[in-house]
Design a protein around this motif. Structure first.
Motif, PDB file in Angstrom:
ATOM      1  N   ARG A  87      34.781  38.956  37.726  1.00 27.46           N
ATOM      2  CA  ARG A  87      34.963  38.495  39.097  1.00 27.46           C
ATOM      3  C   ARG A  87      35.360  37.020  39.116  1.00 27.46           C
ATOM      4  NH1 ARG A  87      30.337  38.936  43.624  1.00 27.46           N
ATOM      5  NH2 ARG A  87      29.307  37.499  42.233  1.00 27.46           N
ATOM      6  N   HIS A  90      38.895  36.592  38.050  1.00 30.12           N
ATOM      7  CA  HIS A  90      39.852  36.970  39.079  1.00 30.12           C
ATOM      8  C   HIS A  90      39.922  35.920  40.174  1.00 30.12           C
ATOM      9  CE1 HIS A  90      41.924  39.392  42.098  1.00 30.12           C
ATOM     10  NE2 HIS A  90      42.348  40.102  41.081  1.00 30.12           N
ATOM     11  N   ARG A  91      38.748  35.370  40.539  1.00 28.51           N
ATOM     12  CA  ARG A  91      38.719  34.390  41.631  1.00 28.51           C
ATOM     13  C   ARG A  91      39.469  33.126  41.290  1.00 28.51           C
ATOM     14  NH1 ARG A  91      32.721  34.892  44.393  1.00 28.51           N
ATOM     15  NH2 ARG A  91      33.117  36.945  45.290  1.00 28.51           N
ATOM     16  N   VAL A 102      49.126  47.254  39.049  1.00 31.73           N
ATOM     17  CA  VAL A 102      48.710  47.148  40.441  1.00 31.73           C
ATOM     18  C   VAL A 102      47.478  46.256  40.501  1.00 31.73           C
ATOM     19  CG1 VAL A 102      47.376  49.267  40.164  1.00 31.73           C
ATOM     20  CG2 VAL A 102      47.911  48.485  42.450  1.00 31.73           C
ATOM     21  N   ASP A 103      47.322  45.467  41.574  1.00 34.09           N
ATOM     22  CA  ASP A 103      46.103  44.675  41.744  1.00 34.09           C
ATOM     23  C   ASP A 103      45.685  44.726  43.205  1.00 34.09           C
ATOM     24  OD1 ASP A 103      44.043  42.906  41.928  1.00 34.09           O
ATOM     25  OD2 ASP A 103      44.968  41.373  40.676  1.00 34.09           O
ATOM     26  N   ARG A 104      44.910  45.731  43.555  1.00 39.12           N
ATOM     27  CA  ARG A 104      44.491  45.914  44.947  1.00 39.12           C
ATOM     28  C   ARG A 104      43.618  44.757  45.433  1.00 39.12           C
ATOM     29  NH1 ARG A 104      48.052  49.365  46.301  1.00 39.12           N
ATOM     30  NH2 ARG A 104      47.742  51.545  45.745  1.00 39.12           N
ATOM     31  N   LEU A 105      42.862  44.176  44.499  1.00 43.06           N
ATOM     32  CA  LEU A 105      41.965  43.092  44.905  1.00 43.06           C
ATOM     33  C   LEU A 105      42.772  41.891  45.370  1.00 43.06           C
ATOM     34  CD1 LEU A 105      39.188  41.963  45.248  1.00 43.06           C
ATOM     35  CD2 LEU A 105      39.108  41.409  42.822  1.00 43.06           C
ATOM     36  N   ASP A 108      44.277  42.584  48.736  1.00 33.49           N
ATOM     37  CA  ASP A 108      43.336  42.522  49.858  1.00 33.49           C
ATOM     38  C   ASP A 108      42.847  41.124  50.156  1.00 33.49           C
ATOM     39  OD1 ASP A 108      43.682  45.157  50.041  1.00 33.49           O
ATOM     40  OD2 ASP A 108      41.617  45.757  49.624  1.00 33.49           O
ATOM     41  N   THR A 109      42.804  40.256  49.147  1.00 32.10           N
ATOM     42  CA  THR A 109      42.329  38.898  49.409  1.00 32.10           C
ATOM     43  C   THR A 109      43.492  37.969  49.704  1.00 32.10           C
ATOM     44  OG1 THR A 109      42.325  38.502  47.025  1.00 32.10           O
ATOM     45  CG2 THR A 109      40.228  39.079  48.032  1.00 32.10           C
TER      46      THR A 109
ATOM     47  N   VAL B 134      35.133  44.856  39.132  1.00 29.79           N
ATOM     48  CA  VAL B 134      35.461  43.439  39.257  1.00 29.79           C
ATOM     49  C   VAL B 134      34.847  42.848  40.516  1.00 29.79           C
ATOM     50  CG1 VAL B 134      37.325  41.758  39.465  1.00 29.79           C
ATOM     51  CG2 VAL B 134      37.599  43.714  37.964  1.00 29.79           C
ATOM     52  N   TYR B 142      36.291  47.271  43.586  1.00 29.80           N
ATOM     53  CA  TYR B 142      37.562  47.010  42.936  1.00 29.80           C
ATOM     54  C   TYR B 142      37.341  47.149  41.433  1.00 29.80           C
ATOM     55  CZ  TYR B 142      38.935  45.230  47.462  1.00 29.80           C
ATOM     56  OH  TYR B 142      39.217  45.126  48.790  1.00 29.80           O
TER      57      TYR B 142
END
Lengths: 113, 173
Positions: A87, A90-91, A102-105, A108-109, B134, B142
Motif C-alpha cells: 500500500r 502504491h501511495r 491494469v491498475d484499478r486502484l 479510482d484514486t 494492496v 484492490y
C-alpha cells in the motif's frame, strides 16, 4: 527406529522449507517490480518458515509449543506487513513494470495508471 | 466498530478476548505459571489490551456456533492448501526462463460485513496463488495479481474472493 524416522522426516521438511526460501530469494531478483517482488517474498517466507518450524518440531519435540506459537505469529504478521508495504509503495507511486495490464486502484484514486 | 462509545466499550469488556489471547501466548511462551511470570504477563496484557481496546482480535466477532467452528476448520484447511499451491505456482514462474508474468491491480468486492472477517480475507488473499491485497476500502479490495486472468470486477471476485468468503461468511458474517 521411530526416532530415526522422525529425524529423517524433520530433516526433509527443513530441506523443502529452505528450497522454498531459496526460490523466494530468486523471485526477489527476477521479478520486474516492487509488487511482484513482495508477492514472491511473502508467499515463500510464510510456507518456508512454517515447513522449517515443523522440521525443527520433529527434531526437537520439546519445543513444539513454542514453534507452534512462532508459526501462528508468522501467519498473522507476514501477510499484514506485505499489505502495508504494498500500500505504501502504491501511495508514493513507485514504478510499476511496463508489463502491468491494469491498475484499478490508480484509476479510482485519480493517479496515472 | 462504530465511532460511538458504547457501554460495552466503557466497561472494558471489549478488551477481554485480546487480553486472554495475549496472556495465553505469554504463559505458553514461558511454559511457567510462577507468580513473577504471571504478574509481568498480566501487567503487560492489561496495558496492551487498554491501548488497543477499540481494536480487533480474531475472537471479537466470531460467532460461537458449531457451524462457525466447522467453517473455521474448513477455512484453515482451504488456506493451507492454497498456500502450498501458491508456492508451487510461484516456483514455476520464477524458474521459467521467460518469467511468465502478466501483472495488474484488480478491484474485487466482498460480501463480508465484519471488519475482522474482511481482515482475515485480505490476509488469506495475500497468501493465495499470485494475489496480494494492496488496499482495503469498505467492501472493495484492490488486489495485485501476478497473472491477471480478468480485470472484470465480478469475474475477479469469483476467482479471488469466493473461495474464502464461503467460510468467513459463516464465521463472521
Amino acid at each position: 527406529m521411530i526416532a530415526a524416522l522422525l529425524d529423517l522426516l524433520g530433516a526433509l521438511l527443513l530441506l523443502v522449507g529452505s528450497v522454498f526460501m531459496l526460490l523466494g530469494g530468486l523471485g526477489l531478483v527476477r521479478m520486474p517490480d516492487v509488487f511482484n517482488r513482495i508477492q514472491a517474498g511473502t508467499k515463500t517466507t510464510t510456507l518456508g518458515t512454517l515447513l522449517t518450524l515443523s522440521g525443527v518440531g520433529l527434531l526437537q519435540p520439546d519445543w513444539a509449543l513454542k514453534l507452534l506459537l512462532i508459526g501462528l505469529f508468522i501467519l498473522f504478521t507476514n501477510p499484514l506487513s506485505a499489505q502495508v508495504l504494498a500500500r505504501a509503495a502504491h501511495r508514493i507511486g513507485l514504478r510499476k513494470t511496463p508489463l502491468t495490464r491494469v491498475d484499478r486502484l490508480a484509476e479510482d484514486t485519480g493517479e496515472d495508471a | 466498530m462504530g465511532s460511538v462509545t458504547t457501554l460495552h466499550e466503557l466497561s472494558g469488556l471489549t478488551m477481554v478476548p485480546l487480553l486472554a489471547i495475549l496472556l495465553l501466548f505469554w504463559v505458553a511462551l514461558n511454559a511457567s505459571l510462577s507468580w513473577q511470570v504471571l504478574s509481568v504477563g498480566i501487567t503487560v496484557s492489561l496495558l496492551i489490551g487498554w491501548l488497543f481496546r477499540r481494536g480487533l482480535s480474531p475472537l471479537t466477532e466470531l460467532r460461537a456456533t458449531p457451524a462457525s467452528y466447522r467453517a473455521g476448520l474448513g477455512f484453515v484447511w482451504h488456506f493451507l492448501r492454497e498456500l502450498v499451491r501458491s508456492n508451487l505456482n510461484l516456483a514455476r514462474v520464477v524458474l521459467s526462463p521467460d518469467l511468465p508474468v502478466n501483472p495488474g491491480i484488480v478491484k474485487v468486492r466482498t460480501r463480508l460485513q465484519s471488519p475482522m472477517g474482511r481482515l482475515l480475507l485480505a490476509n488469506a488473499i495475500t497468501l493465495t496463488p499470485g494475489t496480494l491485497t494492496v488496499e482495503l476500502q469498505d467492501e472493495w479490495l484492490y488486489v495485485h495479481w501476478v497473472q491477471v486472468e480478468s480485470a472484470d470486477i465480478d469475474a475477479a471476485t469469483a476467482r479471488i474472493v469466493a473461495g474464502f468468503e464461503r467460510y468467513l461468511e459463516v464465521m463472521y458474517g
